[in-house]
Design an enzyme around this catalytic site. Structure first.
Site, PDB file in Angstrom:
ATOM      1  N   GLU A   1       0.415  -1.097  -0.227  1.00 45.85           N
ATOM      2  CA  GLU A   1      -0.263   0.142  -0.085  1.00 45.85           C
ATOM      3  C   GLU A   1       1.231   1.786  -0.353  1.00 45.85           C
ATOM      4  O   GLU A   1       1.460   1.839   1.267  1.00 45.85           O
ATOM      5  CB  GLU A   1      -1.054   0.142   1.165  1.00 45.85           C
ATOM      6  CG  GLU A   1      -2.341  -1.154   1.333  1.00 45.85           C
ATOM      7  CD  GLU A   1      -3.351  -1.117   0.040  1.00 45.85           C
ATOM      8  OE1 GLU A   1      -3.459   0.502  -0.742  1.00 45.85           O
ATOM      9  OE2 GLU A   1      -3.593  -1.542  -0.554  1.00 45.85           O
TER      10      GLU A   1
ATOM     11  N   CYS B   1      -2.061   9.243   2.535  1.00 46.85           N
ATOM     12  CA  CYS B   1      -2.016   8.980   1.487  1.00 46.85           C
ATOM     13  C   CYS B   1      -3.010   8.910   0.501  1.00 46.85           C
ATOM     14  O   CYS B   1      -2.723   9.089  -0.590  1.00 46.85           O
ATOM     15  CB  CYS B   1      -2.077   7.149   0.930  1.00 46.85           C
ATOM     16  SG  CYS B   1      -2.781   5.883   2.271  1.00 46.85           S
TER      17      CYS B   1
HETATM   18  P1  NAD Z   1       8.513   4.936   3.911  1.00 44.12           P
HETATM   19  O1  NAD Z   1       9.012   4.341   2.821  1.00 44.12           O
HETATM   20  O2  NAD Z   1       9.753   5.836   4.523  1.00 44.12           O
HETATM   21  O3  NAD Z   1       8.524   4.250   5.512  1.00 44.12           O
HETATM   22  C1  NAD Z   1       7.358   2.894   6.363  1.00 44.12           C
HETATM   23  C2  NAD Z   1       7.776   1.700   7.225  1.00 44.12           C
HETATM   24  O4  NAD Z   1       8.927   1.035   6.389  1.00 44.12           O
HETATM   25  C3  NAD Z   1       8.550   2.094   7.996  1.00 44.12           C
HETATM   26  O5  NAD Z   1       8.196   1.717   9.419  1.00 44.12           O
HETATM   27  C4  NAD Z   1      10.324   2.201   8.078  1.00 44.12           C
HETATM   28  O6  NAD Z   1      10.540   2.582   9.868  1.00 44.12           O
HETATM   29  C5  NAD Z   1      10.560   1.628   7.284  1.00 44.12           C
HETATM   30  N1  NAD Z   1      11.999   0.948   5.682  1.00 44.12           N
HETATM   31  C6  NAD Z   1      12.163   2.263   5.755  1.00 44.12           C
HETATM   32  N2  NAD Z   1      12.478   1.365   4.695  1.00 44.12           N
HETATM   33  C7  NAD Z   1      12.755  -0.157   5.438  1.00 44.12           C
HETATM   34  C8  NAD Z   1      13.630  -1.279   4.933  1.00 44.12           C
HETATM   35  N3  NAD Z   1      14.775  -0.911   3.469  1.00 44.12           N
HETATM   36  N4  NAD Z   1      13.145  -2.146   5.219  1.00 44.12           N
HETATM   37  C9  NAD Z   1      12.301  -2.461   5.924  1.00 44.12           C
HETATM   38  N5  NAD Z   1      11.174  -2.117   5.900  1.00 44.12           N
HETATM   39  C10 NAD Z   1      11.655  -0.150   5.827  1.00 44.12           C
HETATM   40  O7  NAD Z   1       6.855   6.112   4.580  1.00 44.12           O
HETATM   41  P2  NAD Z   1       6.807   6.928   5.264  1.00 44.12           P
HETATM   42  O8  NAD Z   1       7.335   8.251   5.228  1.00 44.12           O
HETATM   43  O9  NAD Z   1       6.598   6.057   6.806  1.00 44.12           O
HETATM   44  O10 NAD Z   1       5.167   7.035   5.036  1.00 44.12           O
HETATM   45  C11 NAD Z   1       4.492   7.811   4.149  1.00 44.12           C
HETATM   46  C12 NAD Z   1       4.639   7.329   2.793  1.00 44.12           C
HETATM   47  O11 NAD Z   1       3.445   6.314   2.873  1.00 44.12           O
HETATM   48  C13 NAD Z   1       3.786   8.301   1.476  1.00 44.12           C
HETATM   49  O12 NAD Z   1       4.277   7.872   1.187  1.00 44.12           O
HETATM   50  C14 NAD Z   1       2.452   7.371   2.108  1.00 44.12           C
HETATM   51  O13 NAD Z   1       1.632   7.865   0.995  1.00 44.12           O
HETATM   52  C15 NAD Z   1       2.281   6.468   2.013  1.00 44.12           C
HETATM   53  N6  NAD Z   1       1.354   5.705   2.918  1.00 44.12           N
HETATM   54  C16 NAD Z   1       0.466   4.668   1.808  1.00 44.12           C
HETATM   55  C17 NAD Z   1      -0.478   4.244   2.275  1.00 44.12           C
HETATM   56  C18 NAD Z   1      -1.314   3.552   1.265  1.00 44.12           C
HETATM   57  O14 NAD Z   1      -2.724   2.689   2.486  1.00 44.12           O
HETATM   58  N7  NAD Z   1      -1.322   3.140   0.042  1.00 44.12           N
HETATM   59  C19 NAD Z   1      -1.119   4.407   3.289  1.00 44.12           C
HETATM   60  C20 NAD Z   1       0.133   5.721   4.316  1.00 44.12           C
HETATM   61  C21 NAD Z   1       0.737   5.646   4.338  1.00 44.12           C
END
Ligand code: NAD
Length: 491
Positions: free
Chosen positions: A266, A300
């Site tokens: 997502e 998002c």
């Molecule tokens: P992010 O991708 O930076 O991080 C998401 C999660 O991934 C965090 O827990 C982070 O610690 C983890 N992570 C980062 N690198 C990783 C790796 N190499 N291996 C495993 N885990 C890792 O996103 P964010 O800044 O926390 O959230 C914002 C983004 O999320 C925006 O792009 C938003 O649109 C998206 N989002 C999507 C939805 C949806 O349902 N489609 C919902 C909420 C947020």
């Protein structure tokens, strides 16, 4: 060296005292020796000091989940449902405390935190219906004496990686159905929200009677445990909610696992809200305001582009500008605040860059204001071009681009001209026209005459294109978190 914490000390008191991990039903310190201060993004107050998980903690968490899987998968549906019903009563009893955590840890305004609390409650109630919904089939086949059955079974351990923006809800949106359908879970919340994204949820389910090891929470740096989490052979499903670049990376790393697994992604969005020439202007302005500025634009499904028909464009820009100027921003704990602080400094940098990009492009700055600490005042730019970098990127902040479209056809082309396809909206007084328009939008979700932000626990949720793979909620998540087993009998 792991250190046990006396669990009984937590419960007569308010939820507090979080220091580390929740593995195999024990509250333990992370083994890296490193600690991270969990701070309030509004005033930098320290909320907790969290010891960070390392690879051995991760291994223990997956081992605990694997060990708990079989018994939990065989637990009676009513017993599994009872955990969620109890969790709902806990959520209700501790409503103010939970909302307080969301305000303090994730910079949620009281309005957004209340909505998030409601979404978690609804998700738990829906989860309580799921254990009995995993139903199989008996299928006729052309062979005498043969009976073909398809059994629906828990898929196995589920790994969940969640973001910071709706931490409690977006963790629970995976965790609750995964547990309800008989799977053990390992959850890795974002390091920006270790409590609301993970440890608080574990407290609630522990208090609700979830057996030890069925839910495990590891809090640690992604650079230490991220790839190992995605590559781990134990989880049969990995669900990731977060940004598109990290989602792509996780999918790649998960593909290297020694055991293949399903992946649910997502990801990011760039939701268009299209205002057609016959729209109710007042309603469109209101929806574009809440859809863009709720939770500082860090959702998002946030309205990332407002595309307006040329015939009503000037009126829309004038009304929207006037409305946005009335938004209260600042202290998230003030019930009147709509725009609170951004979640972290990298968010502030990204949003500041977006504003600079809009200014460099010469777009008309209709509303602007200060950036103080992590609070970015609402900004509105008009006459934005759809193919500009400003409009193509997910802003994830309180900055609204308004784009003029010559007519309906151009509005549709603009709406679809993006790599993303999560949510979208269209405003028109003609329902049939709205429906026809909605059906041609390349997105997982389109709302006619409403904001772009909707997530109901029994209605499909998900995106197209670079917004993700797979579907959440209701019967769609039942498919994601179960597997089918064809068993035949020859009589
Ligand atoms: P992010 O991708 O930076 O991080 C998401 C999660 O991934 C965090 O827990 C982070 O610690 C983890 N992570 C980062 N690198 C990783 C790796 N190499 N291996 C495993 N885990 C890792 O996103 P964010 O800044 O926390 O959230 C914002 C983004 O999320 C925006 O792009 C938003 O649109 C998206 N989002 C999507 C939805 C949806 O349902 N489609 C919902 C909420 C947020």
């Amino acid at each position: 060296m792991q250190q046990n914490v006396d669990r009984s000390a937590f419960f007569p008191r308010a939820y507090d005292g979080f220091t580390g991990q929740y593995i195999a039903g024990r509250w333990v310190a992370g083994t890296t020796g490193a600690t991270v201060l969990d701070r309030n993004p509004y005033d930098d107050a320290v909320l907790a000091e969290i010891t960070q998980a390392g690879l051995s903690d991760l291994a223990q968490a997956f081992a605990a989940a694997k060990a708990a899987q079989d018994d939990w998968g065989r637990a009676l549906p009513g017993d599994r449902a009872a955990v969620f019903l109890k969790a709902v009563t806990i959520l209700e009893a501790r409503k103010e405390e939970i909302i307080g955590w969301l305000v303090r840890e994730s910079g949620s305004t009281r309005l957004k935190a209340g909505i998030e609390w409601g979404a978690v409650r609804a998700g738990m109630l829906e989860a309580a219906t799921m254990p009995a919904s995993a139903q199989g089939h008996i299928i006729p086949v052309d062979r005498p004496g043969k009976e073909a059955r398809v059994y629906k079974k828990p898929v196995g351990v589920v790994g969940v990686i969640s973001p910071w923006n709706f931490p409690l809800h977006l963790s629970n949106r995976s965790v609750a159905p995964a547990l309800a359908l008989g799977n053990a879970v390992v959850l890795k919340p974002s390091n920006d929200t270790p409590i609301t994204g993970g440890l608080l949820l574990a407290k609630i389910y522990e208090e609700a009677g979830l057996p030890a090891g069925v839910l495990n929470v590891v809090v640690g740096s992604s650079s230490v445990i991220g790839d190992a989490f995605a590559r781990h052979p134990v989880p049969r499903v990995l669900t990731f909610t977060g940004s598109t670049p990290v989602g792509r990376h996780i999918a790649q790393v998960a593909g290297e696992s020694s055991l293949l697994k399903r992946i649910g992604l997502e990801l990011g969005g760039n939701a268009p809200l299209v205002v057609l020439d016959d729209a109710d202007l007042e309603k469109a302005v209101g929806a574009a305001l809440i859809g863009r500025f709720m939770h500082q634009g860090q959702i998002c499904m946030s309205t990332n582009r407002i595309i307006v028909d040329a015939s009503i464009y000037d009126d829309f820009v004038e009304a929207y500008t006037a409305a946005v100027k009335t938004i209260k921003y600042g202290d998230p704990n003030d019930p009147a605040t709509l725009v609170g602080p951004l979640c972290n400094d990298s968010q502030v940098r990204n949003v500041t860059e977006s504003i600079a990009r809009a200014r460099q492009s010469g777009f008309r700055e209709c509303v602007s204001g200060p950036i103080e600490g992590r609070v970015v005042a609402p900004h509105v730019f008009a006459d934005v071009t759809n193919d500009s970098e400003f409009a193509r990127n997910e802003i994830f902040g309180p900055v609204a681009p308004i784009i003029r479209a010559a007519n309906e056809a151009e509005a549709l082309a603009f709406a679809n001209d993006t790599e993303f396809g999560l949510s979208s909206a269209v405003f028109t007084r003609d329902e049939a026209r709205g429906l026809a328009f909605a059906q041609r939008i390349e997105a997982g979700m389109t709302h006619i005459n409403d904001i772009t932000i909707h997530d109901y626990p029994h209605v499909m949720f998900g995106g197209e294109k670079n917004s993700g793979l797979g579907r959440f909620n209701g019967k769609w998540i039942v498919e994601e978190f179960t597997t089918d087993h064809f068993i035949s009998i020859q009589r």
